[in-house]
Design a protein around this motif. Structure first.
Motif, PDB file in Angstrom:
ATOM      1  N   VAL A 134       0.846  -1.200   0.000  1.00 17.19           N
ATOM      2  CA  VAL A 134       0.000   0.000   0.000  1.00 17.19           C
ATOM      3  C   VAL A 134       0.882   1.251   0.000  1.00 17.19           C
ATOM      4  O   VAL A 134       0.613   2.229  -0.723  1.00 17.19           O
ATOM      5  N   TYR A 137       2.069   1.818  -3.415  1.00 18.08           N
ATOM      6  CA  TYR A 137       1.048   2.353  -4.306  1.00 18.08           C
ATOM      7  C   TYR A 137       0.829   3.838  -4.042  1.00 18.08           C
ATOM      8  O   TYR A 137       0.806   4.657  -4.958  1.00 18.08           O
ATOM      9  N   SER A 151      -8.112   3.378  -8.420  1.00 19.30           N
ATOM     10  CA  SER A 151      -7.416   2.749  -7.288  1.00 19.30           C
ATOM     11  C   SER A 151      -7.996   1.380  -6.921  1.00 19.30           C
ATOM     12  O   SER A 151      -7.394   0.632  -6.169  1.00 19.30           O
ATOM     13  N   LEU A 155      -5.038  -1.107  -5.886  1.00 19.14           N
ATOM     14  CA  LEU A 155      -4.905  -0.923  -4.429  1.00 19.14           C
ATOM     15  C   LEU A 155      -5.855  -1.833  -3.650  1.00 19.14           C
ATOM     16  O   LEU A 155      -5.428  -2.658  -2.846  1.00 19.14           O
TER      17      LEU A 155
END
Lengths: 400, 670
Positions: A134, A137, A151, A155
């Protein structure tokens, strides 16, 4: 001696973090040794020293991991997290499949490492990996305006996949990981209005899962009913196993008073089922009093402070998010564990990082700390070096 | 532009601040538990988690005088299964083998057992009984069964040990050997020797060990050693001789069964020492079987009847108010004393007879007349003899619950003008069988009254802690003159008096029969008369070794009720068997005695069988059986005809002649 000096010379990163961690590790020996006496007696061998050795080995290996990891330039973790996500998913899947059942409930949290013969809690590894992922990202999109739709796939899909695989066996860990991810994306500037959507959909998923599980008759059903009962009992004050544990924990805390009963003198360790892991904080207070409890609390708060400092000083967004992503959960987990012992929080089964016995917990905490130390060690490094086109993992990371 | 460093840091301060507040909250809660709720929880903590656990001492054994075990403590085990403890894998893996093993052990079907255990697991039964009260070897066997061998934490094995008191001799003398038993209310019953000497010798001192509770129902020892080591109880050696006890028990049992009597007892005592060699008390159950119900011989006071006549007679002799030859008029078998008739059992009476004869034939009138005539003016004189002989006091034996003698006295409730003549033939007073026996024993022991004893020694393994010798109650109860006279009468009772059925030419006994009515005050007595038949005496007459009393209550009158018929035979059997059955040594050394002549004959036989295979040997002088065997084992099949037994005198085929198949050989032996 020369070798030892060489190692110390090579120790990089925030010296205070090293000091805090070492202090916590040293402090962990006595309560773990004391609490394990009960296990040793019940287990039949009566050898308490075996538990001492085991704990030492866990910590030693943990420090080896920490040292090794902090030597790795932290930029490599970007790519590594990418590679690790599928591996973690497979491991979680395997853990779920091989499930051993305890009293009819599917309690498959552990996987046996084939050659070493040790058990390993895969969800703990998954937590570290997903946080790094995370962080990667969020740092990657740092210059863009984040669109919710964009996203979802890169994600939230990995996050929800990991959580979905952990949830059936370990609700509290899944919940904490979810919360940590939310905090991390919040720190990374993820729009708060989207966070609401994600939180909402997370809850919807949970409700769906519970409803489906209740339709089945297998171990999942049993598990879900257990959760329900726990939540009900926390609000109802009915007598349950958890209440029994909490009462014993509170007795332990109350009897410790200010100075404690002294090393090894704990009585409640005999009654607390998880005295050397989940309820170690209560045992610490019983044996070392408020003083001992405060010391532990101060050490974690200090660790929190150092993590903030390292994050501040880190020159890159990825560095900052990485440190916070793996660092805050350590402190948060510690707080949860202590909150459970003082009945501020329902019984969850979270360990006290570095103090509790248990290999996985110690190693993964050390892995996280190694990453933090790696960031703090590299803070003088030049920004440009962050992107090295020659590194295949870096290329992989950048292209996805 | 989603993020910049400043944005991250601002948000971080917010998050870290939240966590810090969370930490503060934990500290607050911690403080509140310690200071606000502290007393409550500290009170809970002070509930005892350390306890002194009692380690029971091993109770000592009770032995017979010959060293046989009479009572001992044995560990017994209850085996249970915590059906919930084993994991699914283990349970499924071992349930079948376990049930097979259990089935072999108990004989129940394996599938039935499996069903039961599965049901126990389904019902979360953590205390499923597998076997109760099993011995050590069975316990070891069960402990090694599949699943159970994994122990308490993996296999769910629960073992509970208790100690049981066992009587290896079975029901024999059980009441006298005794036990100590605690009932649910905590009341303790202590019959017999085990009960009497339990506190002082057998019990030992319990040990103590500090244990700490380590969870529900589990305790671990706090220290390596016990705080107080248990001290085992001492062993008690009784005076009981198992051989004599066995004889007494079975003789009594046989007679009780024959007469369908309600209960009875027999006591055998060594004359010189007062050591009780056998004591048997049998009572009838509803099903008609007999077992040691109560210690009647020690505890039951009853009207002795005619056995007391000897005592009355001796008092008169000793006071020299009569002699054995004094003439007494017994009349026609019925005489009135102070408005009440006294009868003799002999129809028509005995007329004028000597005092000795009156005792021999057990004349109630005779004895009542003698005592009334000489003592009615001064009953105290008679009673002083009774007191001098301590018959008004219990013997003070070690066994708890000795019956109190009841001797009437002027001024007491049970005294009347008729009391004295009644006492003369054994009514209106009460004695226990053991008290009566003690007196008879004194006669046999040349006047020395000794206390009946049950205990010989107290030992700790082989080390003697305490030993017990005879206790003299009265040094000399009367003059030798009186003794000789009464002994002569007692001998004659068996030779020609009421006990003549017991007379044996080969074995001398002396004693007195007794046939007392009992419960004669009840309304139904006439329709259903009830008696106590007794016989008290000693043997052999010349040099008494044992004294013995037999008392049988309420024999079936359809079979018989006279003391000589009911109790006498028991006495006789005991007396005779003691001197014929009791082995002089308790073991026979060896049966493999080599007799030279036998050895020699065997050697000769072996030698010849090796030489003669087809040729007729010289068999003259050989034992006939050896000769036959030798011939039949030859390589040639011959038919042997044997005439007579013993040593071979003639053989039909001469020696050194070659034998043919199926040839007949005739041997003549003397």
């Amino acid at each position: 001696m020369g070798k030892m000096q060489a190692i110390f010379k090579n120790v990089k990163g925030d010296r205070l973090i090293w000091a805090i961690v070492t202090l916590l590790a040293i402090l962990s020996f006595l309560p773990v040794y004391s609490a394990a006496s009960n296990l040793a007696y019940k287990g039949g061998t009566g050898n308490t020293f075996a538990f001492f050795i085991k704990h030492f080995m866990h910590l030693f290996l943990g420090f080896v991991i920490m040292y090794g990891v902090h030597k790795i330039p932290y930029r490599y973790f970007r790519g590594l997290s990418l590679v690790m996500i599928p591996i973690v998913l497979v491991l979680l899947g395997l853990t779920m499949m091989q499930g051993t059942t305890i009293q009819g409930a599917n309690a498959s949290r552990w996987i046996r490492i084939p050659i070493v013969g040790m058990s390993f809690q895969t969800s703990t590894l998954a937590a570290v990996v997903i946080m790094v992922y995370v962080a990667r990202y969020m740092s990657k999109v740092k210059d863009k305006v984040i669109a919710f739709k964009e996203s979802i796939l890169p994600l939230w899909m990995p996050v929800f996949l990991v959580l979905a695989l952990i949830l059936p066996s370990n609700f509290s860990t899944a919940a904490i990981i979810f919360l940590m991810v939310l905090i991390l994306v919040f720190l990374g500037g993820y729009p708060i209005r989207y966070l609401g959507v994600i939180l909402g959909s997370g809850l919807v998923c949970l409700v769906l899962f519970v409803m489906i599980a209740k339709l089945t008759t297998g171990p999942l059903n049993v598990k879900v009913v257990t959760w329900e009962n726990r939540i009900k009992n926390y609000s109802n004050n009915e007598d349950t196993e958890a209440d029994y544990q909490i009462e014993k924990a509170k007795i332990a805390i109350a009897s410790g008073e200010i100075w404690g009963m002294g090393p090894g003198k704990s009585r409640q360790k005999n009654f607390l089922p998880q005295s050397s892991s989940d309820f170690i904080f209560a045992i610490v207070i019983e044996e070392y009093g408020l003083l001992g409890g405060f010391l532990i609390m101060i050490l974690y708060m200090w660790l929190l402070f150092r993590i903030v400092i390292v994050a501040q000083k880190s020159d890159t967004i990825f560095g900052k998010l990485l440190v916070l992503g793996v660092g805050l959960p350590i402190v948060f987990q510690a707080l949860i564990n202590m909150a459970v012992a003082v009945e501020l929080f329902p019984v969850t089964g979270q360990t006290l990082p570095l103090i509790s016995s248990g290999g996985t917990s110690i190693w993964m905490t050390c892995l996280a700390l190694g990453i933090i130390l790696s960031v703090s060690a590299k803070r003088d490094e030049i920004k440009e070096q962050e992107i090295n086109e020659d590194d295949p993992l870096e290329v992989l990371s950048e292209t996805i | 532009m989603a993020v910049n460093e400043k944005g991250i840091l601002n948000r971080l301060y917010f998050v870290a601040g939240c966590m810090f507040i969370f930490g503060i909250a934990v500290v607050f809660k911690l403080l509140s538990i310690q200071f606000l709720q502290g007393d409550k929880y500290r009170a809970l903590a002070s509930e005892r988690v350390v306890e002194d656990v009692v380690i029971p001492a091993n109770r000592g054994n009770v032995y017979s005088i010959n060293g046989n075990l009479l009572a001992t403590s044995i560990p017994k085990y209850d085996i249970r299964l915590d059906a919930l403890t084993p994991s699914n894998n283990r349970f499924e893996k071992y349930i079948k083998p376990l049930c097979d093993s259990l089935s072999k052990y108990s004989g129940k079907s394996s599938s039935q057992l499996e069903k039961q255990i599965r049901r126990a697991r389904a019902h979360k039964n953590r205390y499923f009984l597998l076997a109760r009260d099993i011995g050590y070897s069975d316990y070891i066997r069960l402990r090694n069964f599949p699943l159970l061998e994994l122990g308490a934490f993996k296999g769910g094995l629960i073992v509970e040990q208790t100690t049981k008191r066992e009587h290896p001799m079975g029901g024999i003398a059980q009441r006298t050997i005794g036990y100590e038993r605690v009932d649910e209310d905590g009341n303790i019953t202590r019959p017999g020797i085990d009960g009497a000497f339990g506190i002082r010798y057998l019990r030992g001192v319990d040990g103590q060990r500090k244990k700490q509770q380590i969870g529900k129902g589990q305790w671990k020892p706090l220290n390596d050693a016990n705080e107080i080591e248990p001290k085992d109880g001492y062993d008690v050696y009784t005076t009981i001789d198992v051989n004599i006890q066995d004889i007494a028990h079975h003789s009594l049992l046989k007679q009780l069964e024959l007469y369908k009597a309600e209960h009875g007892s027999v006591v055998v005592m060594e004359v010189k020492t007062g050591e009780v060699r056998a004591i048997s008390n049998l009572g009838r159950t509803r099903s008609g079987k007999y077992y040691e119900k109560l210690n009647y011989a020690v505890g039951e006071s009853h009207e002795p009847g005619s056995t007391f006549k000897v005592i009355a007679f001796m008092a008169a002799l000793e006071d020299k108010v009569i002699d054995t030859s004094t003439v007494v008029d017994t009349g026609n078998g019925r005489k009135r004393f102070y408005g009440r008739d006294i009868n003799d059992s002999h129809w028509g009476g005995y007329g004028e007879i000597s005092a000795a004869k009156a005792l021999e034939v057990s004349s109630n009138i005779g004895l009542a007349t003698i005592i009334d005539e000489h003592y009615s003016a001064n009953p105290e004189k008679f009673l002083s003899k009774i007191k001098q002989w301590k018959l008004n006091k219990p013997l003070g034996v070690s066994i708890i619950g000795e019956g109190e003698p009841d001797i009437p006295e002027p001024g007491k409730k049970n005294w009347s003008r008729n009391a004295l003549p009644s006492m003369a033939y054994g009514y209106n007073l009460e004695l226990t069988p053991l008290q009566t026996l003690a007196f008879y024993n004194a006669i046999a022991n040349n006047g020395e009254l000794v206390k009946p004893r049950f205990l010989k020694a107290v030992k700790e393994f082989d080390k003697e802690i305490e030993s017990f010798d005879k206790k003299v109650i009265v040094e000399k109860i009367c003059t030798d003159e009186t003794l000789n006279k009464i002994k002569e009468v007692l001998k004659n009772i068996v030779v020609r008096g009421t006990g003549k059925k017991l007379y044996s030419e080969t074995f001398s006994m002396a004693g007195k029969t007794g046939t007392a009515r009992t419960e004669y005050w009840m309304k139904d007595w006439k329709d259903n008369p009830r008696y106590v038949s007794s016989f008290a005496g000693y043997f052999p007459v010349e040099n008494p070794k044992y004294s013995c009393i037999v008392v049988i209550h309420k024999p079936s009158t359809k079979v018989g009720f006279y003391g000589a018929d009911v109790s006498g035979p028991v006495f006789k059997r005991v007396a005779q068997k003691i001197f014929t059955d009791t082995p002089l040594v308790n073991e026979i050394k060896s049966l493999n005695v080599k007799v030279e002549s036998v050895e020699k004959e065997y050697d000769k036989f072996y030698e010849m069988s090796e030489i003669y295979k087809t040729i007729m040997p010289n068999l003259i002088g050989m034992p006939a059986m050896d000769a036959v065997v030798l011939l039949e084992n030859m390589l040639v099949d011959v038919k042997v005809e044997l005439d007579g037994t013993g040593i071979v005198k003639e053989q039909s085929v001469n020696k050194n002649v070659k034998l043919k198949k199926n040839q007949i050989v005739v041997l003549k032996a003397s």
